[in-house]
Design a protein around this motif. Structure first.
Motif: not given
Ligand SMILES: *Cc1c(COP(=O)(O)O)cnc(C)c1O
Length: 201
Positions: A38, A59, A134, A173-174, A189, A191-192, A198
């Motif tokens: 995203k 998302n 989450i 997550m990260s 999942r 991202g960062t 981001r």
């Molecule tokens: C943004 C997001 C992530 C990733 O988050 P990071 O902390 O950047 O790894 C994972 N899951 C969902 C649902 C997100 O919205």
């Protein structure tokens, strides 16, 4: 970010996934890395793809509904939309569970989870693959562990209750994916840690 850095980030993440899996007596191949792209430009996604990432998560708010399922009306809409498009294959969906009601807003309440999960039996174009969460962002990843553990227990209870296989646990997550893997995550999942911070517009 340059190509090398996405590639380097990926290597580091894969290494950390392997180590966390190893600590838990699991194989790294049991864990799927979802690159959360995203807000990232297409070029960054291409770099990640070229480096070997094969699963991506988005998302943006306008796409949100289709990807996070926490009530029956959304599931029904998804099922109907697939019927209208003439798609016969089943779409795998996950139910997002509100594991920490005092701290998070999204997801189905734990009490309502069995009923929602059972209702998937009425939706022929969707297939319930498992659960996701989450949890609240907590400074130390270790503090998130009870929430991951809770999601796994809920999954186990649900499998027993419904007599279904729910193989997917999408959590981590990260900053906390290693703890999530130790607690049974099958999908993380990220991202960062993969793409960098981001750019929030
Ligand atoms: C943004 C997001 C992530 C990733 O988050 P990071 O902390 O950047 O790894 C994972 N899951 C969902 C649902 C997100 O919205």
């Amino acid at each position: 970010m340059t190509q090398t850095s996405v590639r380097e980030n990926l290597l580091r993440i894969q290494e950390r996934i392997a180590q966390a899996a190893n600590r838990a007596g699991r194989g790294a191949e049991e864990i799927t890395l979802i690159g959360v792209s995203k807000t990232q430009p297409a070029s960054a996604i291409r770099e990640a793809y070229e480096a070997g990432v094969r699963h991506f998560g988005e998302n943006r708010v306008q796409e949100w509904e289709g990807k996070r399922v926490d009530d029956f009306a959304i599931a029904q809409r998804l099922d109907r939309a697939r019927a209208e498009e003439g798609i016969t294959g089943k779409l795998r969906v996950l139910i997002e569970v509100r594991v920490a009601p005092e701290e998070t807003k999204s997801g189905v309440e734990i009490d309502e989870l069995p009923k929602l999960a059972e209702s998937f039996g009425d939706l022929p174009r969707l297939e319930l693959g498992g659960l996701m969460c989450i949890p609240p962002f907590l400074e130390k990843a270790e503090q998130v562990r009870p929430h991951f553990k809770r999601l796994r227990e809920l999954r186990d209870e649900l499998e027993k209750k419904l007599g279904l296989g729910l193989s997917v646990l999408s959590m981590g997550m990260s900053h906390d994916f290693e703890v999530a893997i130790e607690e049974g995550a099958t999908e993380v999942r990220v991202g960062t840690a993969l793409f960098g911070i981001r750019d929030i517009k």
